[in-house]
Design a protein around this motif. Structure first.
Motif, PDB file in Angstrom:
ATOM      1  N   GLY A  82       6.417   1.853 -17.299  1.00 22.46           N
ATOM      2  CA  GLY A  82       5.232   2.545 -17.786  1.00 22.46           C
ATOM      3  C   GLY A  82       5.548   3.942 -18.294  1.00 22.46           C
ATOM      4  N   PRO A  83       4.587   4.535 -19.007  1.00 20.44           N
ATOM      5  CA  PRO A  83       4.777   5.901 -19.519  1.00 20.44           C
ATOM      6  C   PRO A  83       4.792   6.935 -18.396  1.00 20.44           C
ATOM      7  CG  PRO A  83       2.536   5.131 -19.919  1.00 20.44           C
ATOM      8  CD  PRO A  83       3.300   3.948 -19.393  1.00 20.44           C
ATOM      9  N   GLY A  84       5.118   8.167 -18.745  1.00 18.45           N
ATOM     10  CA  GLY A  84       5.255   9.221 -17.757  1.00 18.45           C
ATOM     11  C   GLY A  84       3.986   9.497 -16.970  1.00 18.45           C
ATOM     12  N   TRP A  85       2.833   9.355 -17.633  1.00 23.53           N
ATOM     13  CA  TRP A  85       1.586   9.673 -16.937  1.00 23.53           C
ATOM     14  C   TRP A  85       1.292   8.695 -15.800  1.00 23.53           C
ATOM     15  CZ3 TRP A  85      -2.242   6.074 -16.640  1.00 23.53           C
ATOM     16  CH2 TRP A  85      -2.259   5.044 -17.581  1.00 23.53           C
ATOM     17  N   VAL A  86       1.830   7.465 -15.896  1.00 27.19           N
ATOM     18  CA  VAL A  86       1.639   6.500 -14.814  1.00 27.19           C
ATOM     19  C   VAL A  86       2.357   6.975 -13.558  1.00 27.19           C
ATOM     20  CG1 VAL A  86       2.076   4.136 -14.052  1.00 27.19           C
ATOM     21  CG2 VAL A  86       1.348   4.572 -16.408  1.00 27.19           C
ATOM     22  N   GLU A  87       3.572   7.479 -13.735  1.00 30.07           N
ATOM     23  CA  GLU A  87       4.322   8.002 -12.594  1.00 30.07           C
ATOM     24  C   GLU A  87       3.582   9.171 -11.948  1.00 30.07           C
ATOM     25  OE1 GLU A  87       8.628  10.118 -11.715  1.00 30.07           O
ATOM     26  OE2 GLU A  87       8.409   8.767 -13.444  1.00 30.07           O
ATOM     27  N   GLU A  88       3.028  10.063 -12.763  1.00 36.05           N
ATOM     28  CA  GLU A  88       2.268  11.186 -12.217  1.00 36.05           C
ATOM     29  C   GLU A  88       1.011  10.706 -11.505  1.00 36.05           C
ATOM     30  OE1 GLU A  88       3.140  14.366 -12.043  1.00 36.05           O
ATOM     31  OE2 GLU A  88       5.049  13.698 -12.874  1.00 36.05           O
ATOM     32  N   ALA A  89       0.370   9.696 -12.087  1.00 34.53           N
ATOM     33  CA  ALA A  89      -0.837   9.150 -11.457  1.00 34.53           C
ATOM     34  C   ALA A  89      -0.508   8.528 -10.104  1.00 34.53           C
ATOM     35  CB  ALA A  89      -1.476   8.111 -12.375  1.00 34.53           C
ATOM     36  N   MET A  90       0.642   7.865 -10.016  1.00 30.53           N
ATOM     37  CA  MET A  90       1.048   7.262  -8.748  1.00 30.53           C
ATOM     38  C   MET A  90       1.317   8.321  -7.688  1.00 30.53           C
ATOM     39  SD  MET A  90       0.881   4.030  -8.651  1.00 30.53           S
ATOM     40  CE  MET A  90       0.599   2.664  -9.793  1.00 30.53           C
ATOM     41  N   ARG A  91       1.870   9.457  -8.100  1.00 28.00           N
ATOM     42  CA  ARG A  91       2.079  10.541  -7.153  1.00 28.00           C
ATOM     43  C   ARG A  91       0.733  11.083  -6.652  1.00 28.00           C
ATOM     44  NH1 ARG A  91       6.421  12.247 -10.746  1.00 28.00           N
ATOM     45  NH2 ARG A  91       8.442  11.914  -9.726  1.00 28.00           N
ATOM     46  N   ASP A  92      -0.233  11.143  -7.553  1.00 27.16           N
ATOM     47  CA  ASP A  92      -1.566  11.599  -7.146  1.00 27.16           C
ATOM     48  C   ASP A  92      -2.208  10.605  -6.187  1.00 27.16           C
ATOM     49  OD1 ASP A  92      -1.326  13.844  -8.738  1.00 27.16           O
ATOM     50  OD2 ASP A  92      -2.320  12.917 -10.462  1.00 27.16           O
ATOM     51  N   LEU A  93      -2.060   9.312  -6.500  1.00 34.32           N
ATOM     52  CA  LEU A  93      -2.668   8.286  -5.656  1.00 34.32           C
ATOM     53  C   LEU A  93      -2.014   8.229  -4.281  1.00 34.32           C
ATOM     54  CD1 LEU A  93      -3.117   5.390  -8.248  1.00 34.32           C
ATOM     55  CD2 LEU A  93      -4.925   6.751  -7.179  1.00 34.32           C
ATOM     56  N   THR A  94      -0.700   8.423  -4.237  1.00 32.47           N
ATOM     57  CA  THR A  94      -0.020   8.360  -2.945  1.00 32.47           C
ATOM     58  C   THR A  94      -0.450   9.500  -2.035  1.00 32.47           C
ATOM     59  OG1 THR A  94       2.130   7.673  -2.068  1.00 32.47           O
ATOM     60  CG2 THR A  94       2.080   9.771  -3.225  1.00 32.47           C
ATOM     61  N   ALA A  95      -0.923  10.599  -2.642  1.00 31.26           N
ATOM     62  CA  ALA A  95      -1.411  11.730  -1.845  1.00 31.26           C
ATOM     63  C   ALA A  95      -2.679  11.373  -1.077  1.00 31.26           C
ATOM     64  CB  ALA A  95      -1.670  12.935  -2.749  1.00 31.26           C
ATOM     65  N   LEU A  96      -3.381  10.325  -1.519  1.00 33.78           N
ATOM     66  CA  LEU A  96      -4.584   9.892  -0.796  1.00 33.78           C
ATOM     67  C   LEU A  96      -4.235   9.378   0.601  1.00 33.78           C
ATOM     68  CD1 LEU A  96      -6.514   7.985  -3.627  1.00 33.78           C
ATOM     69  CD2 LEU A  96      -7.041  10.244  -2.670  1.00 33.78           C
ATOM     70  N   GLY A  97      -2.961   9.060   0.819  1.00 32.52           N
ATOM     71  CA  GLY A  97      -2.532   8.605   2.137  1.00 32.52           C
ATOM     72  C   GLY A  97      -1.781   9.664   2.917  1.00 32.52           C
ATOM     73  N   SER A  98      -1.741  10.893   2.401  1.00 39.07           N
ATOM     74  CA  SER A  98      -1.043  11.974   3.094  1.00 39.07           C
ATOM     75  C   SER A  98      -1.882  12.486   4.262  1.00 39.07           C
ATOM     76  CB  SER A  98      -0.750  13.122   2.130  1.00 39.07           C
ATOM     77  OG  SER A  98      -1.956  13.734   1.699  1.00 39.07           O
ATOM     78  N   THR A  99      -1.217  13.091   5.216  1.00 38.28           N
ATOM     79  CA  THR A  99      -1.908  13.598   6.402  1.00 38.28           C
ATOM     80  C   THR A  99      -2.958  14.635   6.039  1.00 38.28           C
ATOM     81  OG1 THR A  99       0.073  13.209   7.756  1.00 38.28           O
ATOM     82  CG2 THR A  99      -1.591  14.716   8.640  1.00 38.28           C
ATOM     83  N   ALA A 100      -2.628  15.536   5.114  1.00 36.81           N
ATOM     84  CA  ALA A 100      -3.552  16.604   4.746  1.00 36.81           C
ATOM     85  C   ALA A 100      -4.844  16.050   4.144  1.00 36.81           C
ATOM     86  CB  ALA A 100      -2.881  17.567   3.765  1.00 36.81           C
ATOM     87  N   ILE A 101      -4.720  15.109   3.204  1.00 28.79           N
ATOM     88  CA  ILE A 101      -5.907  14.547   2.551  1.00 28.79           C
ATOM     89  C   ILE A 101      -6.729  13.725   3.539  1.00 28.79           C
ATOM     90  CG2 ILE A 101      -6.724  12.992   0.744  1.00 28.79           C
ATOM     91  CD1 ILE A 101      -5.655  15.651  -0.276  1.00 28.79           C
ATOM     92  N   LEU A 102      -6.065  12.903   4.351  1.00 28.26           N
ATOM     93  CA  LEU A 102      -6.787  12.082   5.326  1.00 28.26           C
ATOM     94  C   LEU A 102      -7.510  12.953   6.348  1.00 28.26           C
ATOM     95  CD1 LEU A 102      -4.202   9.218   5.965  1.00 28.26           C
ATOM     96  CD2 LEU A 102      -6.260   9.145   4.544  1.00 28.26           C
TER      97      LEU A 102
END
Length: 232
Positions: A64-84
């Protein structure tokens, strides 16, 4: 024939039975995946899926293009301790302001208990992170089970199932549960895409987290059915 004289299979509500089966299925799935994680060689299932998210011939380049990788990093933050933690505190404050102190206490205990369980399970298996592809995110702990996948399942599914238990309208129940499931799935997929977890790590996290969330729902349902009505 009164309800008390009905056969037990006719007295059990369908949702309760489904939740109980989900708990059992989640535990069974986790145990099966645990055997895979203890194997010293990577399972073909893991390697095929992990490589499917990378450009053929270049395991360092996600598809995928570069923005997909950035989007995945944003989505993975939804499972981080700080966000939860932020989400849980926000929900707890809302319930307290709405006068639902018992519901807030129950959710606090449910989510905190799930996080303790996640930490305990992660110590049980010393599975290293995938070395088949490059990592697109920083990681500091062992691989099995995926902490992001499990904690997102524990938090989102526990909150979603318990909030749906409190809500009255069916459409709101479906909406809340759908958001919880989608958020949990996106976090898990992002961990595999970023190359920081084997797919079986994520599946194990989903199994354990879902089993815990449904167990909490069953407890809440049992308490709500009593005269005490602790979630009001």
């Amino acid at each position: 024939m009164t309800r008390s004289t009905l056969p037990i299979w006719r007295r059990i509500e369908f949702t309760v039975l489904l939740a109980a089966l989900t708990v059992g299925g989640g535990i069974w799935g986790f145990v099966e995946l645990l055997e895979v994680a203890r194997d010293k060689t990577a399972h073909s299932f893991d390697t095929r899926i992990l490589l499917a998210f990378r450009t053929p011939g270049d395991p360092s380049d996600p598809i995928g293009p570069g923005w997909v990788e950035e989007a995945m990093r944003d989505l993975t933050a939804l499972g981080s301790t700080a966000i939860l933690l932020f989400i849980v505190v926000t929900v707890l404050l809302y319930l307290l302001l709405d006068g639902k102190r018992r519901a807030a206490l129950f959710i606090l205990l449910a989510v905190a208990g799930g996080q303790v369980l996640s930490s305990f399970l992660k110590l049980g298996v010393e599975r290293p992170r995938p070395d088949l592809v490059s990592h697109m995110a920083e990681v500091y702990t062992l691989s099995f089970p995926s902490g992001h996948a499990m904690l997102s399942a524990v938090t989102y599914l526990t909150l979603g199932s318990l909030m749906a238990h409190i809500l009255q309208r069916r459409t709101l129940k479906i909406y809340v549960l759908s958001v919880a499931v989608i958020a949990t799935l996106l976090v898990g997929i992002s961990r595999v895409y970023l190359g920081v977890h084997w797919p079986t790590d994520v599946l194990a996290g989903w199994c354990a987290g879902t089993a815990w969330a449904m167990l909490c729902w069953l407890i809440a349902h049992g308490l709500q059915s009593s005269r005490a009505r602790p979630l009001d």
